[in-house]
Design a protein around this motif. Structure first.
Motif, mmCIF file in Angstrom:
data_model
loop_
_atom_site.group_PDB
_atom_site.id
_atom_site.type_symbol
_atom_site.label_atom_id
_atom_site.label_comp_id
_atom_site.label_asym_id
_atom_site.label_seq_id
_atom_site.Cartn_x
_atom_site.Cartn_y
_atom_site.Cartn_z
ATOM 1 N N LEU A 43 27.961 -23.399 63.037
ATOM 2 C CA LEU A 43 28.001 -24.413 64.095
ATOM 3 C C LEU A 43 27.058 -24.077 65.241
ATOM 4 O O LEU A 43 26.436 -24.974 65.823
ATOM 5 N N HIS A 44 26.913 -22.803 65.544
ATOM 6 C CA HIS A 44 25.966 -22.409 66.586
ATOM 7 C C HIS A 44 24.541 -22.822 66.197
ATOM 8 O O HIS A 44 23.810 -23.384 67.007
ATOM 9 N N ILE A 45 24.175 -22.550 64.955
ATOM 10 C CA ILE A 45 22.841 -22.922 64.487
ATOM 11 C C ILE A 45 22.700 -24.444 64.469
ATOM 12 O O ILE A 45 21.732 -25.001 64.978
ATOM 13 N N ARG A 46 23.687 -25.121 63.901
ATOM 14 C CA ARG A 46 23.621 -26.586 63.780
ATOM 15 C C ARG A 46 23.535 -27.262 65.147
ATOM 16 O O ARG A 46 22.807 -28.236 65.326
ATOM 17 N N ASP A 47 24.262 -26.730 66.100
ATOM 18 C CA ASP A 47 24.331 -27.401 67.397
ATOM 19 C C ASP A 47 23.205 -27.019 68.347
ATOM 20 O O ASP A 47 23.077 -27.609 69.416
ATOM 21 N N THR A 48 22.355 -26.057 67.941
ATOM 22 C CA THR A 48 21.249 -25.651 68.807
ATOM 23 C C THR A 48 19.876 -25.914 68.201
ATOM 24 O O THR A 48 18.867 -25.668 68.867
ATOM 25 N N ARG A 49 19.834 -26.401 66.976
ATOM 26 C CA ARG A 49 18.554 -26.643 66.302
ATOM 27 C C ARG A 49 18.315 -28.140 66.139
ATOM 28 O O ARG A 49 19.187 -28.859 65.637
ATOM 29 N N LYS A 50 17.131 -28.586 66.531
ATOM 30 C CA LYS A 50 16.795 -30.012 66.462
ATOM 31 C C LYS A 50 16.722 -30.529 65.028
ATOM 32 O O LYS A 50 16.869 -31.730 64.792
ATOM 33 N N GLU A 51 16.520 -29.647 64.065
ATOM 34 C CA GLU A 51 16.428 -30.060 62.666
ATOM 35 C C GLU A 51 17.710 -30.759 62.191
ATOM 36 O O GLU A 51 17.691 -31.509 61.228
ATOM 37 N N PHE A 52 18.820 -30.497 62.868
ATOM 38 C CA PHE A 52 20.106 -31.075 62.469
ATOM 39 C C PHE A 52 20.399 -32.408 63.158
ATOM 40 O O PHE A 52 21.413 -33.039 62.857
ATOM 41 N N ASN A 53 19.545 -32.846 64.079
ATOM 42 C CA ASN A 53 19.838 -34.056 64.851
ATOM 43 C C ASN A 53 20.086 -35.276 63.974
ATOM 44 O O ASN A 53 21.026 -36.030 64.200
ATOM 45 N N GLU A 54 19.239 -35.477 62.973
ATOM 46 C CA GLU A 54 19.400 -36.656 62.126
ATOM 47 C C GLU A 54 20.696 -36.602 61.326
ATOM 48 O O GLU A 54 21.437 -37.589 61.283
ATOM 49 N N VAL A 55 20.985 -35.466 60.695
ATOM 50 C CA VAL A 55 22.210 -35.388 59.883
ATOM 51 C C VAL A 55 23.448 -35.540 60.762
ATOM 52 O O VAL A 55 24.423 -36.177 60.350
ATOM 53 N N LYS A 56 23.411 -34.993 61.960
ATOM 54 C CA LYS A 56 24.553 -35.147 62.868
ATOM 55 C C LYS A 56 24.704 -36.601 63.295
ATOM 56 O O LYS A 56 25.832 -37.104 63.366
ATOM 57 N N SER A 57 23.583 -37.299 63.539
ATOM 58 C CA SER A 57 23.660 -38.707 63.956
ATOM 59 C C SER A 57 24.237 -39.584 62.845
ATOM 60 O O SER A 57 24.805 -40.637 63.122
ATOM 61 N N LEU A 58 24.092 -39.146 61.603
ATOM 62 C CA LEU A 58 24.637 -39.880 60.460
ATOM 63 C C LEU A 58 26.079 -39.491 60.150
ATOM 64 O O LEU A 58 26.691 -40.032 59.233
ATOM 65 N N GLY A 59 26.605 -38.504 60.881
ATOM 66 C CA GLY A 59 27.984 -38.077 60.677
ATOM 67 C C GLY A 59 28.169 -37.032 59.593
ATOM 68 O O GLY A 59 29.290 -36.795 59.152
ATOM 69 N N TYR A 60 27.074 -36.415 59.159
ATOM 70 C CA TYR A 60 27.157 -35.385 58.122
ATOM 71 C C TYR A 60 27.350 -34.006 58.743
ATOM 72 O O TYR A 60 26.990 -33.774 59.894
ATOM 73 N N VAL A 61 27.883 -33.086 57.952
ATOM 74 C CA VAL A 61 28.087 -31.709 58.410
ATOM 75 C C VAL A 61 26.753 -30.978 58.511
ATOM 76 O O VAL A 61 26.519 -30.220 59.454
ATOM 77 N N GLY A 62 25.886 -31.187 57.519
ATOM 78 C CA GLY A 62 24.580 -30.522 57.531
ATOM 79 C C GLY A 62 24.468 -29.393 56.537
ATOM 80 O O GLY A 62 23.646 -28.496 56.694
#
Length: 83
Positions: A43-62
C-alpha cells in the motif's frame, strides 16, 4: 531481485506466477494477503507511485505489480510481457 506484489486469491497473480516459472524469471513474491506487514509495504508503494493512478481510479487493487531492480513498476497484463 525484482519483487512481485500479489495474492494467491487473485487469478491474474496466479497466472503471472505460473508464467514466471515457465520462463524461469527470478523474483521475490510478496503475498499481500499473507500478513499486515506485506499489505502495508504494498500500500505504501501503491499510494506513493503515480504508476498506480489509473488502476486506483478504476477501483482496482493494482496487483499483480512488479517492482524491478531499477525501481520501475510493471502492472497488470504487462507483467506477462516480461521475458
Amino acid at each position: 531481485m525484482p519483487k512481485m506484489y500479489g495474492s494467491m486469491l487473485c487469478p491474474d497473480c496466479v497466472e503471472a506466477k505460473e508464467y514466471f516459472e515457465k520462463i524461469n524469471y527470478k523474483y521475490e513474491f510478496v503475498n499481500i494477503t499473507e500478513s499486515m506487514a506485506n499489505l502495508k509495504e504494498f500500500l505504501h508503494i501503491r499510494d506513493t507511485r503515480k504508476e498506480f493512478n489509473e488502476v486506483k481510479s478504476l477501483g482496482y487493487v493494482g496487483i499483480p505489480a512488479i517492482l524491478t531492480d531499477n525501481n520501475k513498476i510493471i502492472l497488470g497484463d504487462d507483467v506477462l510481457k516480461i521475458k
